[in-house]
Design a protein around this motif. Structure first.
Motif, PDB file in Angstrom:
ATOM      1  N   LEU A  27     -31.587  43.125 -12.400  1.00  0.00           N
ATOM      2  CA  LEU A  27     -30.564  43.466 -13.398  1.00  0.00           C
ATOM      3  C   LEU A  27     -30.408  44.979 -13.497  1.00  0.00           C
ATOM      4  O   LEU A  27     -29.302  45.516 -13.470  1.00  0.00           O
ATOM      5  N   ILE A  34     -22.359  49.008 -12.118  1.00  0.00           N
ATOM      6  CA  ILE A  34     -21.496  48.137 -12.925  1.00  0.00           C
ATOM      7  C   ILE A  34     -20.755  48.958 -13.981  1.00  0.00           C
ATOM      8  O   ILE A  34     -19.559  48.780 -14.196  1.00  0.00           O
ATOM      9  N   THR A 166     -23.909  40.220  -9.188  1.00  0.00           N
ATOM     10  CA  THR A 166     -24.305  39.719 -10.509  1.00  0.00           C
ATOM     11  C   THR A 166     -24.384  38.199 -10.509  1.00  0.00           C
ATOM     12  O   THR A 166     -25.325  37.602 -11.031  1.00  0.00           O
ATOM     13  N   GLU A 167     -23.372  37.583  -9.903  1.00  0.00           N
ATOM     14  CA  GLU A 167     -23.339  36.121  -9.858  1.00  0.00           C
ATOM     15  C   GLU A 167     -24.600  35.588  -9.176  1.00  0.00           C
ATOM     16  O   GLU A 167     -25.203  34.624  -9.640  1.00  0.00           O
ATOM     17  N   MET A 170     -27.567  36.002 -11.392  1.00  0.00           N
ATOM     18  CA  MET A 170     -27.521  35.069 -12.516  1.00  0.00           C
ATOM     19  C   MET A 170     -28.134  33.707 -12.213  1.00  0.00           C
ATOM     20  O   MET A 170     -28.598  33.010 -13.099  1.00  0.00           O
ATOM     21  N   PRO A 252     -24.644  43.108 -17.172  1.00  0.00           N
ATOM     22  CA  PRO A 252     -24.010  42.291 -16.128  1.00  0.00           C
ATOM     23  C   PRO A 252     -23.786  40.847 -16.589  1.00  0.00           C
ATOM     24  O   PRO A 252     -22.738  40.254 -16.321  1.00  0.00           O
ATOM     25  N   GLU A 256     -20.220  38.837 -17.127  1.00  0.00           N
ATOM     26  CA  GLU A 256     -20.042  37.581 -16.378  1.00  0.00           C
ATOM     27  C   GLU A 256     -19.746  36.410 -17.339  1.00  0.00           C
ATOM     28  O   GLU A 256     -18.817  35.636 -17.119  1.00  0.00           O
TER      29      GLU A 256
END
Ligand code: ASP
Length: 385
Positions: A27, A34, A166-167, A170, A252, A256
Motif C-alpha cells: 500500500l 497515486i 491497486t486492484e 486489494m 488507494p 478504489e
C-alpha cells in the motif's frame, strides 16, 4: 478472525507479521504515485479554474463543518463521562524528551507547505508539499491546453497503471487486514488497556456516534445515498483504515471503493480523497479535544468554557496539521495542550492505549473523507450505483 487468532496465539501471532508487512508495504509503495496521478487527473478533468474553485470551496466547507460537529460530540461525551476523574495514571516521563518541536509559526507553516525541492518532498514523504506542487502542476496543464497534452496523456495512462496495481493489491486486503489485527492483538495483549478503560470507552462511544449517526445522516440527506449501502460498499476501506492506522496508506483502497463500489466519478474522488486523507480528520479532531480534556480532568485542572472553545478550535487545526500516518494525532495534540497550558506529560499517559484508539479514529477519518466525496459528487449532479 484477526482478533480471535490474536487472542488465542498471543505473542506467537508474530508468525503472521510477514503477511501484514507485505500488505502494508504494498500500500505504501503506491501512495506517492497515486497522489500525483489522481490529483492531476482530478484537476485537469475539472476543466477550468472556476470549477476548481467551486469544488475546492465546497470541499473545505464540508471538512470544517464535519470536524466541528465531531469536536462538539467529543467534548460533550468527555464532560458527561468524566473518565479523567479517577483514572489510574502511569506517566511515562521519557516520552517528553522524544516529542518533536511543534511550535507553529508562519515560517514553519510555509516550510511545511511549499517544498524547496519537490524530489526532497517525495523522499521525505511530505504529503502536504507533494499536494501543493501537484495542484500547481495540474493547473498549469489545464492552462496550457494543447501544448500540455502529451504530459496529460502520460499522467492519464499513469493513473490507469496505478489503479490496476491497486486492484491487484486489494485482492490481498482480507489476508493483510487479518494478519495486521492478529499480530497487533497478540503483541499488545488486551490487559494493557485496562487502566484507561473508561477513557477508551468514552472515546469509542464518541467516535461511534460520529460514524454511525452523524455520517449516515449527512449521507442520507446531503449525499442522497443509503448509509447501509455505504457501510457495505465502503467496508474494504474501513477495514484497511482500522488495521493500518493510516488514512494515507488507505488512500488507494478509499479511491478504489468509492469509484468501483459506489460509483463516484474519478473527477471527484481524485480531488476530494487525497486532500481528505491529508487534511480532513474528523476522528482525530474529536480525539484531540477529548484527550486534552481528559488530561485536564486527570490533573484536576478546571477548564473554563472559553478554554474549552480554544480546545475545540485548536483540535480542528491540529487535526488538519496531523499527517495521515499512525499516531500523528498524538503528536499534534501538543498544539492543543500548549494552547490552554495543559501539562505535556499527559501525552505519556495516553501512549499506552494510543494504538487502539488510533485505529478507531482513523476509521472515522476515512469514513469522513468518503462521505465528503459522495456529498460533493451529489452536489455536482452525479448518480451512484
Ligand atoms: N492515524 C490517523 C490517520 O491516519 C491520524 C491520527 O493519528 O489521528 O488518519
Amino acid at each position: 478472525m484477526g482478533i480471535t487468532v490474536g487472542v488465542l496465539l498471543q505473542e506467537k501471532a508474530i508468525i503472521l507479521k510477514p503477511l501484514a508487512e507485505i500488505f502494508i508495504r504494498l500500500l505504501n509503495m503506491i501512495i506517492i504515485p497515486i497522489i500525483f496521478a489522481t490529483l492531476i487527473v482530478g484537476i485537469t478533468s475539472l476543466g477550468n479554474i472556476k470549477t476548481l474553485g467551486r469544488l475546492g470551496s465546497k470541499t473545505f466547507i464540508y471538512y470544517i463543518i464535519t470536524s466541528l460537529i465531531a469536536v462538539i460530540i467529543g467534548l460533550t461525551i468527555i464532560n458527561l463521562f468524566n473518565p479523567g476523574k479517577n483514572a489510574d495514571l502511569i506517566i511515562d516521563q521519557s516520552i517528553i524528551d522524544t516529542l518533536p518541536n511543534t511550535k507553529m509559526n508562519l515560517t514553519t507553516i510555509i516550510e511545511q507547505i511549499i517544498p524547496k525541492n519537490f524530489f526532497k518532498a517525495i523522499v521525505e514523504e511530505n504529503m502536504v508539499s507533494i499536494i501543493f506542487f501537484t495542484i500547481f502542476f495540474g493547473m498549469a496543464l489545464n492552462y496550457l491546453g494543447k501544448a500540455g497534452k502529451p504530459i496529460l496523456d502520460f499522467v492519464n495512462a499513469l493513473n490507469e497503471v496505478i489503479l490496476k496495481i491497486t486492484e491487484w493489491i486489494m485482492t490481498l486486503a482480507p489476508i493483510g487486514v487479518f494478519a495486521l489485527i492478529a499480530t497487533l492483538i497478540g503483541e499488545m495483549g488486551l490487559g494493557t488497556l485496562r487502566p484507561l478503560a473508561i477513557y477508551m470507552l468514552s472515546v469509542i462511544v464518541a467516535l461511534s456516534i460520529h460514524l454511525l449517526i452523524i455520517i449516515p445522516i449527512i449521507l442520507y440527506f446531503f449525499g442522497k445515498y443509503s448509509p447501509k449501502k455505504f457501510f457495505v460498499n465502503f467496508f474494504p476501506a474501513l477495514a484497511t483504515a482500522f488495521s493500518t492506522d493510516s488514512s494515507i496508506a488507505t488512500l488507494p483502497v478509499t479511491i478504489e471503493s468509492l469509484e468501483k463500489n459506489i460509483g463516484v466519478s474519478n473527477k471527484v474522488t481524485s480531488f476530494v480523497a487525497p486532500l481528505g486523507a491529508t487534511i480532513n480528520m474528523d476522528g482525530t479532531a474529536l480525539y484531540e479535544a477529548m484527550a486534552a480534556l481528559f488530561i485536564a480532568q486527570a490533573y484536576n485542572i478546571q477548564l473554563t468554557l472559553t478554554e474549552q472553545l480554544i480546545v475545540a478550535l485548536t483540535a480542528i487545526l491540529a487535526s488538519i496539521g496531523a499527517a495521515g500516518i499512525p499516531s500523528a494525532g498524538l503528536i499534534t495534540l501538543i498544539i492543543v495542550l500548549q494552547a490552554v497550558n495543559l501539562p505535556l506529560e499527559g501525552i505519556g499517559i495516553l501512549l499506552a492505549v494510543d494504538r487502539v484508539l488510533d485505529m478507531c479514529r482513523t476509521t472515522v477519518n476515512v469514513a469522513g473523507d468518503a462521505c465528503g466525496s459522495i456529498v460533493i459528487a451529489k452536489m455536482e449532479g452525479e448518480r451512484f450505483k
